[in-house]
Design a protein around this motif. Structure first.
Motif, short mmCIF file in Angstrom:
data_model
loop_
_atom_site.label_atom_id
_atom_site.label_comp_id
_atom_site.label_asym_id
_atom_site.label_seq_id
_atom_site.Cartn_x
_atom_site.Cartn_y
_atom_site.Cartn_z
N TYR A 347 43.51 36.06 38.36
CA TYR A 347 42.41 35.64 37.49
C TYR A 347 41.25 36.63 37.63
N GLN A 348 40.71 37.03 36.49
CA GLN A 348 39.61 37.99 36.52
C GLN A 348 38.44 37.47 37.37
N ARG A 349 38.14 36.19 37.20
CA ARG A 349 37.01 35.63 37.95
C ARG A 349 37.25 35.73 39.45
N HIS A 350 38.45 35.44 39.85
CA HIS A 350 38.76 35.50 41.28
C HIS A 350 38.63 36.94 41.79
N GLN A 351 39.06 37.89 41.00
CA GLN A 351 38.89 39.29 41.37
C GLN A 351 37.40 39.64 41.50
N ARG A 352 36.62 39.16 40.53
CA ARG A 352 35.18 39.42 40.55
C ARG A 352 34.51 38.81 41.77
N ARG A 353 35.08 37.72 42.23
CA ARG A 353 34.48 37.05 43.39
C ARG A 353 34.82 37.78 44.69
N LEU A 354 36.06 38.26 44.81
CA LEU A 354 36.50 38.77 46.12
C LEU A 354 36.47 40.28 46.25
#
Lengths: 690, 690
Positions: A347-354
């Motif tokens: 997920y893009q959001r998960h990538q952006r978070r970590l």
């Protein structure tokens, strides 16, 4: 603001980050070796020690049980020879300051309480005797301190004065008749507070007090003061102790308060390397200026900040390893397939978070390695000029705030990224976060430290650019271009900016390191220059007006210091890249450095736009650049955290063990068998579509 | 991008915020009354209950001791009549849903574990029987649930599926021979997890499972299942329970796991308001669509999100009250005077840290009051259309993420702003923060909730603007201008933007509410429109491609949802202002609303610049605007937190008691006497200057 020439050179993220024909591979072992740094051996040994189950935090103990356990663990550290590296060889140490800190930092993986309690005993109490005392003091007290025969407190902070050590109110008055100092706590606000070893274990303390001789206050000095009877553990006459009780974390440490009522110690208990009182009450010091003397004495304590910087990086690495392993296994919601759910890390959001947190952790790790080298240079005496010491102070004051805040952010984001599992204490995010919380305000409150950095930047500015207008600054060239950030001064920043003209800037893509450096460096310089202009002449005003003027720019100054620290981190990452030989590793780390740089530029994008450093057109491409970098880095996420080198004994997080993958395999097998059996129910939804 | 007309109308912060001749005064009592809101009586009663020492969290208990204490406290709540307001009058309730939630929220001040354990028992377990069951179920089970005779678990979440409830794997198959449902946990990932009351206290559970009748899966339904023998407290046959053990917080709750092996319950134990199985195994439902049925059933659980939103606001108020009181007393560093140190709250940085959090807390409090009214409308049946329910869902999904994250940020900033004292558990910041940590991922993970909001915004967009180009949107006017934000749809936003032309915008100062509204509203609309354009036609692609397209914009969509929630908060604050009659209060609250609005605009400044919504020139004035607002609000900080209305029994923070002021007075008196005595030492620094 005129239009930026860059507007005429549209660039697409595609041009900057062409898809490689083959995806590069990270050489995890070699990268891991590099991350261990110059003191790899010390780190490796400390990790072996930290892997011992006897040293691990046990969750759910009461604070009194936890204290007992940690005190016992300190003895294990002594037996393992894990905490004596900084002490002189004649006492069984190794005179190795860099290795000492490197090893100390790794203890955070066992239990932060153990780390900080060891820090109190050997890094503060013992180090004060070592650095503020003379050889006589070393012989008298170091052996028992090193062996833990005498646990001790570092009694500096008072309730009424946290970060403002110069204003402490405890007094030590010299009585020439008795040749003794008489130590007193004049009122409640002068009680020493938050001291590890003070509530229970400490038999002695290094007490900081205003030294008063013949009616003259010579400022803050340190005294070796026995506080408890070694047999009965009762407080000695005149000593009062209170227990701080339960804290937000670090409950393995017996923090407490101390007060003194006419407590007498021999004249020779003054740790007098920087200030001596003779028998007849004559005060002498090798440092004439009381102000400089104070800062020199406090300066010996910089290792606390250095080691917290490294420990914060280590804790961030632990959290990211666990969270990324889980995110690479865990599936939720079947967005892209009717049968198989999506892996979280896709997920893009998960990538952006970590992933930006991984990039920042790398940057901070490399910056810490530079800081440690600087520290070792000063404390080994190899590079120990006044300027070196000042640079070290500034460097530590710049890095420690950012890395300790980063650790809290990382621990929290990782905990949230693991959902309910992240909240279970067995996965350690919440436990580490609670323990590291205090790192952002102790050993120098982060905001106060950044203000110190800002003052240094203003001084540098006053020295080097006094005669120039802000607009003219960029035209001046002063010296060499690269690696300037390790010199914490501003001069080299100005020089680099001067070398890089607007024409050059407009031709370079955002991924080009010179573009990133230029944007980060110009921001520091401009912010300092603007603040300096606004404060011009303030020192000639009456104190209250000068303070008001300064206060009106306090927030900007702290932001300038933060920008400076970010530049230092970015430079360290970029320097480190040059050491990487393996092409695949180098490619991936270059993407990671770019992610770090672009994330910083995105964070301050409004500033870059409003100050004409970046065109609107280029500004609008940054988000897309970052998204493409995330997609490129995604396949390497596991390698990047594996290179941190922490094993299961260090992670001790259930979700990092592959348990999620095993559960999914079991579920998949169940459904496979169910389908094969022909007994699988049909969904009402599917029926109603018919 | 053409230059903005606003560039030709330079405005100075001075013009916008003229210094009042006289500083306005806040009517604290009247403001406090207003903040109590529509359910003031319920809040007042709940605060009396929460002030009872028997209900207060005791720090340092083991988790087993803490669980015991909290279970005992639940009985006190029953005796005090504090938790039955939502239940039907025939069972001793009041059918008063708004008052129930308002009162429930205040319990967080006593102990968040107590609050959430009560929420499990009456807000989840009991509410599931109430909302998903029929009158027969109510008569059978509600009395024992209300009296706590039967503590119960809400067994929805599974290890393998957190927020994705539709994918749970527990099955309930109908056996027409026995007229029973047979409940099974097919594999480890299907264990129910994180359930309060599951590890120890629960005697029954509402279990969510895939309902399978005659080989057809009718989707997720809820069953009332006894799990423990009321006498022996042993698990019943086929039930397995595990203890989640220690968590990052909320350790007064016995969270645990449950699994089922051929557990049989009578056919009538299906809570069948929305799905019924007859004796012969015929499934019927008042809602034909399985998808809509699922969302209707889950929709009855929205009160969890509503109440967490309110509890997060309450916790933020507690923290700010303690931190602001301390900051208004505590002094550090003598910048402006040689003898007296500066009060923390007079430092610009300290104002920047705390005052915007107060502003946001006010905004979130007002927004919560609107949410609660909407909730009460739906649950009382007064305004209970499908559209109302959907609006309520979206409203709650928008507000809960922002307020729960805000609470963590506020608790942390307050803890840091109080330095070492902030870390002491007696001052409660760290304790509340640990307990509230899970609020950001339970009852709907915050990121997942924001994604739901984004999907709703996209749907609205598709409905209302399908035929327009992005650029043309602003030209359309659709209806009324104000108060549109409470309609959570996009239509009114577009309408307001259309009403406010560029000419008007350029003439308005940043402090003007229409300017703030326009900037916040245009941002929502543009972000949604851009995402919608990028996703155009995606629903016609194969699933995997459609998912990839959506995923490439996931981060933007979540940011758009956040922007929408910020607009809702801002609107709520602005609407509330209109109710304020007292001119002084109104002036101060207007500054506070402006601080909230400008802080949001500053946060997203790059966006406003790049999208041509704000000129560079105007953008550059925002920081100075904010600094001036901080200085204006500084004298009212104490009043603003006093109006929250929490007493010492709720705060229970040592540093909020005036202790710091008393210590300073004692110290000042000591120095005064010392100077009067003529025995005060002279400083070496002063001597050397002579």
């Amino acid at each position: 603001m005129t239009a930026n020439p860059a507007d005429s050179l549209p660039e697409s993220p595609e041009a900057d980050f062409p898809d490689a024909e083959q995806s590069p591979q990270v050489d995890v072992a070699a990268l891991g070796e590099m991350l261990l740094g110059r003191w790899a051996d010390a780190r490796r040994k400390a990790r072996e020690v930290a892997a011992m189950p006897a040293l691990h935090k046990v969750e759910g103990l009461t604070h009194t049980e936890h204290r007992e356990r940690v005190f016992g663990q300190l003895k294990v550290l002594v037996d393992e020879g894990a905490v004596h590296r900084a002490f002189p060889q004649e006492f069984g140490g190794q005179d190795d300051h860099g290795a000492n800190i490197a090893g100390f930092e790794e203890l955070v993986t066992a239990d932060p309480s153990l780390q900080i309690k060891a820090g109190v005993q050997w890094g503060l109490f013992g180090a004060a005797v070592l650095h503020l005392g003379t050889e006589e003091h070393h012989r008298a007290w170091l052996p028992a301190i090193m062996s833990l025969e005498v646990p001790g407190a570092f009694a500096m902070t008072e309730i009424g004065h946290g970060s403002d050590v110069a204003s402490i109110a405890t007094t030590a008055a010299y009585d020439p008749e008795a040749q003794e100092f008489v130590i007193n706590t004049p009122f409640r606000a002068a009680w020493k507070d938050y001291l590890g070893n003070a509530a229970k274990d400490g038999l002695a303390a290094v007490v900081f007090a205003q030294l008063i001789v013949k009616g003259v206050n010579h400022g803050v000095h340190a005294f070796y003061v026995p506080i408890r009877d070694p047999q009965t553990k009762e407080c000695l006459p005149g000593i009062r102790s209170e227990d701080d009780g339960i804290k937000g974390g670090l409950n393995g440490i017996d923090n407490g308060r101390l007060a003194f009522e006419d407590v007498r110690v021999p004249r020779t208990n003054l740790l007098d390397r920087y200030g001596h009182v003779s028998e007849d009450g004559t005060y002498t010091s090798p440092i004439a200026s009381p102000g400089r003397r104070f800062f020199t004495m406090l300066g010996t304590l910089v290792q606390g900040r250095v080691s917290l910087d490294g420990a914060a990086v280590a804790a961030s690495k632990l959290a990211l390893t666990a969270a990324v392993r889980y995110a690479a296994e865990r599936r939720q919601f079947n967005a892209s397939s009717p049968t198989e759910e999506e892996v979280l890390l896709d997920y893009q959001r998960h990538q952006r978070r970590l992933l930006p947190l991984i990039a920042a952790t790398y940057a901070m790790g490399f910056a810490h390695e530079e800081l440690l080298a600087k520290f070792d240079g000063v404390f080994s005496g190899a590079q120990d000029t006044d300027e070196d010491r000042q640079d070290l102070e500034t460097f530590a004051a710049a890095l420690k705030p950012l890395s300790t805040w980063h650790a809290l952010e990382t621990l929290q984001e990782c905990r949230e990224a693991c959902g309910g599992s992240g909240f279970m204490i067995e996965n350690r995010f919440a436990s580490l976060r609670a323990d590291l919380d205090i790192y952002v305000t102790f050993e120098g409150d982060n905001n106060v430290l950044l203000q110190l950095v800002a003052k240094r930047l203003l001084n540098d500015y006053a020295k080097e650019f006094r005669t120039m207008s802000v607009g003219a600054l960029a035209k001046f060239a002063l010296g060499q271009a690269r690696g300037m950030a390790y010199k914490t001064g501003l001069g080299a920043v100005g020089q680099f900016i001067a070398d890089s003209g607007r024409a050059q800037r407009s031709a370079l893509a955002l991924r080009h390191p010179d573009t990133q450096r230029l944007l980060l460096a110009e921001r520091v310089q401009t912010m300092v220059a603007q603040a300096a202009q606004a404060l011009q002449g303030a020192h000639r005003l009456p104190q209250a007006e000068a303070a008001a003027r300064f206060n009106a720019h306090q927030d900007e100054l702290i932001e300038a210091a933060r920008a400076h620290a970010e530049l230092l981190q970015w430079e360290a990452f970029t320097e480190a890249l040059e050491e990487v030989r393996d092409p695949g590793t180098r490619q991936v780390l270059t993407w990671l450095r770019d992610l770090f740089g672009l994330t910083l530029i995105e964070k301050h994008l409004a500033w870059h736009l409003m100050n004409g450093r970046l065109s609107m057109q280029r500004g609008r491409t940054i988000g897309e650049y970052i998204n493409r970098l995330l997609a490129k880095l995604r396949p390497h996420a596991i390698d990047l955290v594996d290179a941190f080198g922490y094993r299961d004994e260090h992670l001790r997080a259930t979700i990092a063990t592959g348990i999620e993958g095993r559960r999914q395999a079991e579920a998949a097998e169940y459904y496979r068998e169910l389908r094969a059996s022909g007994r699988a129910p049909v969904s009402e939804k599917a029926l109603s579509k018919k």
